[in-house]
Scaffold this motif. Structure first.
Motif, PDB file in Angstrom:
ATOM      1  N   SER A 130       0.826  -1.203   0.000  1.00  0.00           N
ATOM      2  CA  SER A 130       0.000   0.000   0.000  1.00  0.00           C
ATOM      3  C   SER A 130       0.863   1.258   0.000  1.00  0.00           C
ATOM      4  N   ARG A 131       2.030   1.192   0.626  1.00  0.00           N
ATOM      5  CA  ARG A 131       2.992   2.301   0.576  1.00  0.00           C
ATOM      6  C   ARG A 131       4.320   1.733   0.102  1.00  0.00           C
ATOM      7  N   LEU A 132       4.666   2.055  -1.116  1.00  0.00           N
ATOM      8  CA  LEU A 132       5.913   1.562  -1.677  1.00  0.00           C
ATOM      9  C   LEU A 132       7.080   2.365  -1.120  1.00  0.00           C
ATOM     10  N   PRO A 133       8.241   1.746  -0.916  1.00  0.00           N
ATOM     11  CA  PRO A 133       9.401   2.488  -0.399  1.00  0.00           C
ATOM     12  C   PRO A 133       9.874   3.515  -1.409  1.00  0.00           C
ATOM     13  N   ARG A 134      10.341   4.625  -0.879  1.00  0.00           N
ATOM     14  CA  ARG A 134      10.868   5.671  -1.761  1.00  0.00           C
ATOM     15  C   ARG A 134      12.201   5.224  -2.349  1.00  0.00           C
TER      16      ARG A 134
END
Length: 96
Positions: free
Chosen positions: A59-63
Motif C-alpha cells: 500500500s505504501r511503496l518504499p521511496r
C-alpha cells in the motif's frame, strides 16, 4: 430480491498474483493500477485492490534512494511580494 446471476466477487490466486506483481513492477498509484488491471480483471474493485495491496505490504511503496529532495526555507521578502514555488511534474514515462 436477489441477483439474477449470482457470482463470487473474490479474486482467484492467479488474479491476486497478477495484481501484486503489476503493483511491484510498475510502482503506479492505486487508481492507475486499478484502471490498467480492470481491462484484464473486470470484476476488480478499488476496495479489493487496496485491501490486497495492504495484505502484501504494497500500500505504501518504499521511496527510491535518491528521490528525497533537500528542503530549503524561503527568503524573507517584503510585504506584498508573491512567491510561486514551481516543482517538477513526473510523467508516466518517469521523465521530469
Amino acid at each position: 430480491m436477489e441477483p439474477k446471476a449470482p457470482h463470487s466477487s473474490s479474486l482467484t490466486e492467479a488474479e491476486k498474483a497478477t495484481a501484486t506483481t503489476f503493483r511491484r513492477t510498475t510502482h503506479l498509484p492505486l487508481d492507475d493500477c486499478l484502471l490498467m488491471l480492470q481491462r484484464f480483471i473486470p470484476h476488480l474493485t478499488r476496495y479489493r485492490l487496496h485491501h490486497l495491496n495492504q495484505r502484501h505490504g504494497l500500500s505504501r511503496l518504499p521511496r527510491e534512494a535518491g528521490s528525497k529532495t533537500k528542503r530549503q526555507t524561503f527568503s524573507a521578502y517584503p510585504t506584498g511580494y508573491l512567491h510561486l514555488d514551481i516543482c517538477d511534474v513526473r510523467t508516466a514515462e518517469g521523465q521530469s
